[in-house]
Design a protein around this motif. Structure first.
Motif, PDB file in Angstrom:
ATOM      1  N   LYS A 280      -7.623  24.148  31.527  1.00  0.00           N
ATOM      2  CA  LYS A 280      -6.406  23.461  31.999  1.00  0.00           C
ATOM      3  C   LYS A 280      -6.743  22.423  33.058  1.00  0.00           C
ATOM      4  CE  LYS A 280      -2.624  26.451  30.898  1.00  0.00           C
ATOM      5  NZ  LYS A 280      -2.126  27.764  31.207  1.00  0.00           N
ATOM      6  N   THR A 281      -7.700  22.754  33.864  1.00  0.00           N
ATOM      7  CA  THR A 281      -8.115  21.784  34.881  1.00  0.00           C
ATOM      8  C   THR A 281      -9.571  22.048  35.264  1.00  0.00           C
ATOM      9  OG1 THR A 281      -7.528  20.790  37.007  1.00  0.00           O
ATOM     10  CG2 THR A 281      -7.327  23.183  36.851  1.00  0.00           C
ATOM     11  N   PHE A 282     -10.213  21.038  35.832  1.00  0.00           N
ATOM     12  CA  PHE A 282     -11.597  21.184  36.263  1.00  0.00           C
ATOM     13  C   PHE A 282     -11.819  20.231  37.433  1.00  0.00           C
ATOM     14  CE2 PHE A 282     -16.265  20.649  35.927  1.00  0.00           C
ATOM     15  CZ  PHE A 282     -16.648  21.981  35.792  1.00  0.00           C
ATOM     16  N   ASP A 283     -12.535  20.707  38.434  1.00  0.00           N
ATOM     17  CA  ASP A 283     -12.829  19.856  39.592  1.00  0.00           C
ATOM     18  C   ASP A 283     -14.014  18.963  39.295  1.00  0.00           C
ATOM     19  OD1 ASP A 283     -10.819  20.644  41.235  1.00  0.00           O
ATOM     20  OD2 ASP A 283     -11.970  22.249  42.169  1.00  0.00           O
ATOM     21  N   TRP A 284     -13.850  17.685  39.570  1.00  0.00           N
ATOM     22  CA  TRP A 284     -14.950  16.731  39.463  1.00  0.00           C
ATOM     23  C   TRP A 284     -15.300  16.276  40.876  1.00  0.00           C
ATOM     24  CZ3 TRP A 284     -16.018  13.315  34.839  1.00  0.00           C
ATOM     25  CH2 TRP A 284     -15.471  13.849  33.662  1.00  0.00           C
ATOM     26  N   GLY A 286     -15.736  13.742  43.439  1.00  0.00           N
ATOM     27  CA  GLY A 286     -15.219  12.367  43.540  1.00  0.00           C
ATOM     28  C   GLY A 286     -13.824  12.206  42.995  1.00  0.00           C
ATOM     29  N   LEU A 287     -13.544  12.827  41.858  1.00  0.00           N
ATOM     30  CA  LEU A 287     -12.227  12.626  41.243  1.00  0.00           C
ATOM     31  C   LEU A 287     -11.265  13.757  41.579  1.00  0.00           C
ATOM     32  CD1 LEU A 287     -13.129  11.356  37.632  1.00  0.00           C
ATOM     33  CD2 LEU A 287     -13.072  10.105  39.777  1.00  0.00           C
ATOM     34  N   GLY A 288     -11.776  14.868  42.063  1.00  0.00           N
ATOM     35  CA  GLY A 288     -10.911  16.020  42.337  1.00  0.00           C
ATOM     36  C   GLY A 288     -10.548  16.741  41.058  1.00  0.00           C
ATOM     37  N   SER A 289      -9.394  17.390  41.097  1.00  0.00           N
ATOM     38  CA  SER A 289      -8.983  18.192  39.945  1.00  0.00           C
ATOM     39  C   SER A 289      -8.437  17.284  38.831  1.00  0.00           C
ATOM     40  CB  SER A 289      -7.901  19.164  40.423  1.00  0.00           C
ATOM     41  OG  SER A 289      -7.457  19.918  39.343  1.00  0.00           O
ATOM     42  N   VAL A 290      -9.042  17.373  37.657  1.00  0.00           N
ATOM     43  CA  VAL A 290      -8.621  16.511  36.539  1.00  0.00           C
ATOM     44  C   VAL A 290      -8.137  17.401  35.396  1.00  0.00           C
ATOM     45  CG1 VAL A 290      -9.309  14.691  34.938  1.00  0.00           C
ATOM     46  CG2 VAL A 290     -10.371  14.813  37.197  1.00  0.00           C
ATOM     47  N   PRO A 291      -6.861  17.282  35.014  1.00  0.00           N
ATOM     48  CA  PRO A 291      -6.324  18.151  33.969  1.00  0.00           C
ATOM     49  C   PRO A 291      -7.033  17.951  32.618  1.00  0.00           C
ATOM     50  CG  PRO A 291      -4.583  16.855  35.027  1.00  0.00           C
ATOM     51  CD  PRO A 291      -5.882  16.335  35.544  1.00  0.00           C
ATOM     52  N   TYR A 292      -7.237  19.037  31.942  1.00  0.00           N
ATOM     53  CA  TYR A 292      -7.797  19.026  30.578  1.00  0.00           C
ATOM     54  C   TYR A 292      -9.022  18.114  30.447  1.00  0.00           C
ATOM     55  CZ  TYR A 292      -3.416  21.371  29.737  1.00  0.00           C
ATOM     56  OH  TYR A 292      -2.383  22.258  29.800  1.00  0.00           O
ATOM     57  N   SER A 293      -9.914  18.247  31.402  1.00  0.00           N
ATOM     58  CA  SER A 293     -11.071  17.345  31.426  1.00  0.00           C
ATOM     59  C   SER A 293     -12.390  18.083  31.199  1.00  0.00           C
ATOM     60  CB  SER A 293     -11.139  16.640  32.788  1.00  0.00           C
ATOM     61  OG  SER A 293     -11.367  17.607  33.810  1.00  0.00           O
ATOM     62  N   ALA A 294     -12.323  19.362  30.855  1.00  0.00           N
ATOM     63  CA  ALA A 294     -13.570  20.123  30.686  1.00  0.00           C
ATOM     64  C   ALA A 294     -13.358  21.222  29.654  1.00  0.00           C
ATOM     65  CB  ALA A 294     -13.988  20.731  32.025  1.00  0.00           C
ATOM     66  N   LEU A 295     -14.456  21.819  29.264  1.00  0.00           N
ATOM     67  CA  LEU A 295     -14.415  22.845  28.216  1.00  0.00           C
ATOM     68  C   LEU A 295     -14.847  24.192  28.763  1.00  0.00           C
ATOM     69  CD1 LEU A 295     -16.123  20.756  25.381  1.00  0.00           C
ATOM     70  CD2 LEU A 295     -13.675  21.220  25.639  1.00  0.00           C
ATOM     71  N   ARG A 296     -14.329  25.247  28.121  1.00  0.00           N
ATOM     72  CA  ARG A 296     -14.852  26.578  28.397  1.00  0.00           C
ATOM     73  C   ARG A 296     -15.114  27.261  27.056  1.00  0.00           C
ATOM     74  NH1 ARG A 296      -9.238  29.015  30.672  1.00  0.00           N
ATOM     75  NH2 ARG A 296      -8.202  29.223  28.667  1.00  0.00           N
ATOM     76  N   ILE A 297     -15.844  28.360  27.130  1.00  0.00           N
ATOM     77  CA  ILE A 297     -16.240  29.042  25.896  1.00  0.00           C
ATOM     78  C   ILE A 297     -15.069  29.879  25.377  1.00  0.00           C
ATOM     79  CG2 ILE A 297     -17.850  30.755  24.954  1.00  0.00           C
ATOM     80  CD1 ILE A 297     -19.852  29.745  27.154  1.00  0.00           C
ATOM     81  N   ARG A 298     -14.788  29.783  24.101  1.00  0.00           N
ATOM     82  CA  ARG A 298     -13.669  30.522  23.495  1.00  0.00           C
ATOM     83  C   ARG A 298     -13.922  32.031  23.558  1.00  0.00           C
ATOM     84  NH1 ARG A 298      -9.929  27.713  20.544  1.00  0.00           N
ATOM     85  NH2 ARG A 298     -10.493  25.575  19.939  1.00  0.00           N
ATOM     86  N   ASN A 299     -12.838  32.785  23.486  1.00  0.00           N
ATOM     87  CA  ASN A 299     -12.946  34.247  23.539  1.00  0.00           C
ATOM     88  C   ASN A 299     -13.833  34.819  22.436  1.00  0.00           C
ATOM     89  OD1 ASN A 299     -11.641  34.851  25.843  1.00  0.00           O
ATOM     90  ND2 ASN A 299      -9.610  35.008  24.883  1.00  0.00           N
ATOM     91  N   ALA A 300     -13.832  34.161  21.287  1.00  0.00           N
ATOM     92  CA  ALA A 300     -14.650  34.655  20.169  1.00  0.00           C
ATOM     93  C   ALA A 300     -16.138  34.697  20.542  1.00  0.00           C
ATOM     94  CB  ALA A 300     -14.441  33.770  18.940  1.00  0.00           C
ATOM     95  N   TYR A 301     -16.508  33.900  21.548  1.00  0.00           N
ATOM     96  CA  TYR A 301     -17.910  33.854  21.978  1.00  0.00           C
ATOM     97  C   TYR A 301     -18.055  34.326  23.435  1.00  0.00           C
ATOM     98  CZ  TYR A 301     -18.544  31.218  17.710  1.00  0.00           C
ATOM     99  OH  TYR A 301     -18.569  30.840  16.387  1.00  0.00           O
ATOM    100  N   ALA A 302     -17.070  35.106  23.904  1.00  0.00           N
ATOM    101  CA  ALA A 302     -17.044  35.515  25.319  1.00  0.00           C
ATOM    102  C   ALA A 302     -18.307  36.276  25.723  1.00  0.00           C
ATOM    103  CB  ALA A 302     -15.809  36.374  25.591  1.00  0.00           C
ATOM    104  N   ASP A 303     -18.931  36.975  24.784  1.00  0.00           N
ATOM    105  CA  ASP A 303     -20.146  37.729  25.113  1.00  0.00           C
ATOM    106  C   ASP A 303     -21.274  36.823  25.597  1.00  0.00           C
ATOM    107  OD1 ASP A 303     -18.847  39.974  24.385  1.00  0.00           O
ATOM    108  OD2 ASP A 303     -19.862  40.222  22.444  1.00  0.00           O
ATOM    109  N   PHE A 304     -21.136  35.533  25.308  1.00  0.00           N
ATOM    110  CA  PHE A 304     -22.213  34.597  25.674  1.00  0.00           C
ATOM    111  C   PHE A 304     -21.774  33.644  26.788  1.00  0.00           C
ATOM    112  CE2 PHE A 304     -22.598  36.086  21.386  1.00  0.00           C
ATOM    113  CZ  PHE A 304     -23.888  36.604  21.400  1.00  0.00           C
TER     114      PHE A 304
END
Ligand code: SF4
Length: 381
Positions: A280-284, A286-304
């Protein structure tokens, strides 16, 4: 332009410089942001700025993944190596980036943490296979270019049942950052940062294609030219941007046609969306918090997912106050406006990420030494 020599051909460079000098309207001041650190380095390494008329300016953008990673995420990586005793696999650029209180991965390694420089995700997998009794974490950072290999590594680890492998995901997205810059008060209201067009990312665009830039070219009425990383790519792209500005156009054009298509690499995109989802958000930095600007690992691959596997407890991260990286990454300041530049802060003793990374603006200014010269801004004949 098929071969490297042609991308650096002196006569062709003179011809394009001549066209730029002829077509740039002396009554207009042109400010083009090169999003990528790769472009910044091409401009400085090959003296492209010296071939521009006085009224064509480059504004350096935040397109260096090492530079924009917030200190808190680096502190997390140091903690993974120090407190959790993992084998932390990282690309070399990250080793000397200073975190809170000048902690860094290279210092952690000096004090005994097992931090290893790798050249690809495959190296990380190999280390995990060779050390089944140890936890191996791959420090995954980068824009859309480096995300597909991380996806492959995670899928491979799952397929092989490589339970000691995980990724610490810090992949970020280019279009969201560009939109954020264009929406910032410095650009929109205050006019502190003037941007008349973008030299669009090249390697990133080979994955995502040219289509994602259509939105903000239209919405913010800014031309975008996707540019390769060779000096003549940059010059040709500047010429294309000047033509768009002169004709009041704001389109997405593709100079880097030898690699980039409109739709990009569909196979890589499918792989990425299978393994990752939007944060939903990620801190950069210089730019601060930028909405929908980064990725995370899906639950299907949570073990990794290292963030789920390990409890990360870093709470109070701090930047060096006098480091101007945040302003430089927003295009508000140039490296030479930082009072630490070249005195306290050098590549041998970096205070901020922009001096460490091979794509950082401070490193570009320092490495090629052009800040030392008076600016010969007459265009080539
Ligand atoms: S010169 Fe060093 S301290 Fe100054 S902005 Fe660049 S990285 Fe930060």
């Amino acid at each position: 332009m098929k071969y490297v020599d042609e991308y650096r051909d002196q006569e062709l460079a003179k011809t394009i410089a001549g066209a730029i000098a002829t077509e740039a309207d002396p009554e207009v001041s042109y400010h083009f942001m090169e999003f990528c650190g790769g472009h910044t380095h091409a401009i400085f390494r090959y003296g492209v700025q010296d071939l521009m008329p006085q009224n064509v300016h480059f504004v350096h953008g935040p397109g260096c993944p090492v530079c924009v990673l917030p200190v808190s995420r680096l502190d997390d990586a140091v903690e993974l190596a120090e407190r959790h005793g993992v084998i932390l696999c990282t690309y070399g650029d990250m080793m000397r980036v200073p975190g809170t209180k000048q902690r860094s991965l290279i210092r952690a390694k000096a004090y005994g943490a097992d931090v290893r420089v790798v050249y690809s995700t495959l190296d990380g997998l190999k280390i995990a296979r060779e050390n089944p009794e140890r936890q191996v974490v791959f420090f995954a950072i980068g824009f859309e270019t480096t995300t597909p290999p991380t996806a492959v590594a995670i899928k491979t680890a799952q397929a092989e049942g490589l339970e000691n492998f995980s990724a610490f995901c810090n992949h970020v997205l280019t279009p969201a950052a560009i939109s954020h810059i264009l929406e910032s008060p410095q650009v929109r209201e205050l006019g502190i940062v003037k941007i008349d067009g973008f030299l669009g990312p090249s390697h990133v665009s080979s994955v995502i294609g040219s289509q994602p830039y259509e939105f903000f070219a239209e919405e913010f009425q800014k031309p975008v030219v996707i540019a390769g990383f060779e000096p003549l790519d940059v010059m040709q792209s500047v010429l294309m941007l000047i033509r768009q500005v002169n004709e009041s156009r704001h389109e997405v054009e593709n100079e880097y046609t030898r690699v980039v298509t409109e739709e990009g690499n569909l196979k890589a995109q499918a792989l990425v969306s299978e393994v990752f989802e939007l944060r939903k958000t990620f801190d950069w930095r210089g730019l601060g918090s930028v909405p929908y600007s980064a990725l995370r690992i899906r639950n299907a691959y949570a073990d990794f997912d290292a963030e789920k596997r390990f409890e990360l407890s870093v709470k109070a991260s701090r930047e060096v106050k006098s480091c101007e990286c945040p302003s430089i990454l927003r295009g508000v300041k140039k490296p030479t406006e930082c009072k630490l530049f070249g005195t306290v802060c050098t590549p041998q003793n970096p205070i901020g990420s922009c001096m460490v990374s091979s794509e950082g603006a401070c490193a570009a200014y320092w490495t090629y030494g052009r800040f030392r010269q008076p600016k010969p801004l007459e265009a080539a004949e």
